[in-house]
Design a protein around this motif. Structure first.
Motif, short mmCIF file in Angstrom:
data_model
loop_
_atom_site.label_atom_id
_atom_site.label_comp_id
_atom_site.label_asym_id
_atom_site.label_seq_id
_atom_site.Cartn_x
_atom_site.Cartn_y
_atom_site.Cartn_z
N LYS A 188 0.78 -1.20 0.00
CA LYS A 188 0.01 -0.30 0.20
C LYS A 188 0.79 1.10 0.03
N GLU A 189 0.88 1.79 -1.23
CA GLU A 189 1.40 2.98 -1.42
C GLU A 189 1.20 4.10 -0.34
N SER A 190 -0.21 4.19 0.19
CA SER A 190 -0.39 5.72 1.15
C SER A 190 -1.32 4.61 2.15
N LEU A 191 -1.45 5.00 3.32
CA LEU A 191 -1.64 4.94 4.31
C LEU A 191 -2.34 6.47 5.20
N ASP A 192 -3.14 6.79 4.63
CA ASP A 192 -3.26 8.64 4.84
C ASP A 192 -4.77 7.84 5.62
N ASN A 193 -5.51 7.09 4.44
CA ASN A 193 -7.05 6.50 5.47
C ASN A 193 -6.84 6.11 7.03
N LEU A 194 -5.47 5.03 7.61
CA LEU A 194 -5.01 5.30 8.88
C LEU A 194 -4.26 6.79 9.51
N GLY A 195 -4.76 7.47 9.12
CA GLY A 195 -3.65 8.83 10.04
C GLY A 195 -2.30 8.99 9.52
N LEU A 196 -2.04 7.64 8.86
CA LEU A 196 -0.67 7.57 8.76
C LEU A 196 0.34 8.46 7.26
N ASN A 197 -0.45 10.21 6.99
CA ASN A 197 0.59 10.51 6.03
C ASN A 197 2.25 10.49 6.14
N ASP A 198 2.65 10.25 4.73
CA ASP A 198 3.83 9.81 4.24
C ASP A 198 4.44 8.48 4.45
N TYR A 199 3.70 7.66 4.76
CA TYR A 199 4.11 6.72 5.38
C TYR A 199 2.93 5.38 4.27
N ALA A 200 4.25 4.58 4.34
CA ALA A 200 3.47 3.40 3.21
C ALA A 200 3.52 1.70 3.41
N ALA A 201 2.77 0.80 3.55
CA ALA A 201 2.80 -0.93 4.02
C ALA A 201 3.89 -1.50 3.17
N VAL A 202 5.01 -1.62 3.40
CA VAL A 202 6.10 -3.12 3.14
C VAL A 202 5.59 -4.24 3.76
N TYR A 203 5.22 -5.28 3.06
CA TYR A 203 5.23 -7.08 3.53
C TYR A 203 6.75 -7.83 3.54
N LEU A 204 7.21 -7.80 4.46
CA LEU A 204 8.42 -9.08 4.55
C LEU A 204 8.08 -10.49 4.22
N PRO A 205 8.15 -11.25 3.66
CA PRO A 205 8.07 -12.50 3.35
C PRO A 205 9.28 -13.69 3.81
N GLN A 206 8.69 -14.44 5.33
CA GLN A 206 9.35 -15.07 6.39
C GLN A 206 10.14 -15.97 4.62
N SER A 207 11.51 -16.64 5.18
CA SER A 207 11.77 -17.97 4.21
C SER A 207 11.23 -19.21 4.63
N TYR A 208 11.16 -19.92 4.01
CA TYR A 208 10.50 -21.08 3.78
C TYR A 208 9.33 -21.34 5.06
N ASN A 209 8.57 -20.11 4.75
CA ASN A 209 7.71 -19.56 5.49
C ASN A 209 6.16 -19.66 4.50
N PHE A 210 5.33 -19.38 4.96
CA PHE A 210 4.19 -18.79 4.09
C PHE A 210 3.76 -18.18 4.59
N ALA A 211 4.50 -17.37 5.81
CA ALA A 211 4.33 -15.94 6.60
C ALA A 211 4.98 -14.76 6.24
N GLY A 212 4.57 -14.27 7.36
CA GLY A 212 5.44 -12.48 6.88
C GLY A 212 5.35 -11.46 7.87
N ASN A 213 5.92 -10.63 7.94
CA ASN A 213 5.30 -9.55 8.98
C ASN A 213 5.49 -8.34 7.79
#
Length: 183
Positions: free
Chosen positions: A124-149
């Motif tokens: 998500k390029e923009s998080l203005d809807n959450l009140g977090l101006n100038d922030y973006a969401a970055v997903y970090l997949p985990q190695s050897y797993n179907f999870a992430g942060n």
């Protein structure tokens, strides 16, 4: 004796990925083939693929599209079903379809000096809807797993990567072992 052990481990390195891949494909084929309980081997798989393709055709057809939209609206209004359906649909949509989410690989600076970085995907390029101006969401997949942060970061800490998304995902999921083109 050392030479025999070396040959054994080289054979193991070649054979294990092939054998495990074939086994997983075989198990998936058997599971899908057995869904319809058709006694002719392989026919259940073909019929299942045909049904999925037919549903895809009907969902894109102007006459039946409204029916699928009605079913989707129903699923998105039921309390528990809404959570499950929405999550599964979003996850599948992240990999295939028009709204792929893992198509913007980035490196993120974790330290102030930029020395420590992690690799992920902007979801998500923009998080203005959450009140977090100038922030973006970055997903970090985990190695050897179907999870992430999911990290919420200031945009200035995010650097786009000039790399193929599939190569970056393979690199991340394998723990940095695979991915990227070999010369």
């Amino acid at each position: 004796m050392k030479r025999i052990a070396k040959y054994f481990f080289e054979g193991l390195i070649i054979l294990m990925p092939v054998a495990l891949s074939l086994y997983i494909v075989f198990v998936l084929f058997k599971k899908i083939d057995g869904l319809l309980r058709i006694p002719i081997p392989g026919l259940g798989f073909l019929v299942t693929v045909a049904i999925i393709t037919l549903i895809g055709f009907l969902a894109s057809n102007i006459f039946t599209k409204k029916l699928f939209e009605l079913v989707e609206r129903l699923f998105t209004r039921l309390p528990l079903v809404k959570l499950l359906y929405g999550s599964i649909k979003d996850l599948i949509g992240a990999f295939v379809g028009d709204k792929k989410s893992f198509d913007k690989p980035v490196a993120v600076s974790l330290s102030g000096d930029g020395a420590v970085k992690v690799i992920g995907f902007i979801t998500k390029e923009s998080l203005d809807n959450l009140g977090l101006n100038d922030y973006a969401a970055v997903y970090l997949p985990q190695s050897y797993n179907f999870a992430g942060n999911l990290l919420v970061l200031p945009r200035e800490r995010i650097m786009p990567l000039n790399a193929d998304s599939a190569d970056v995902m393979a690199f991340l999921v394998s723990g940095g072992v695979s991915g990227g083109k070999k010369a």
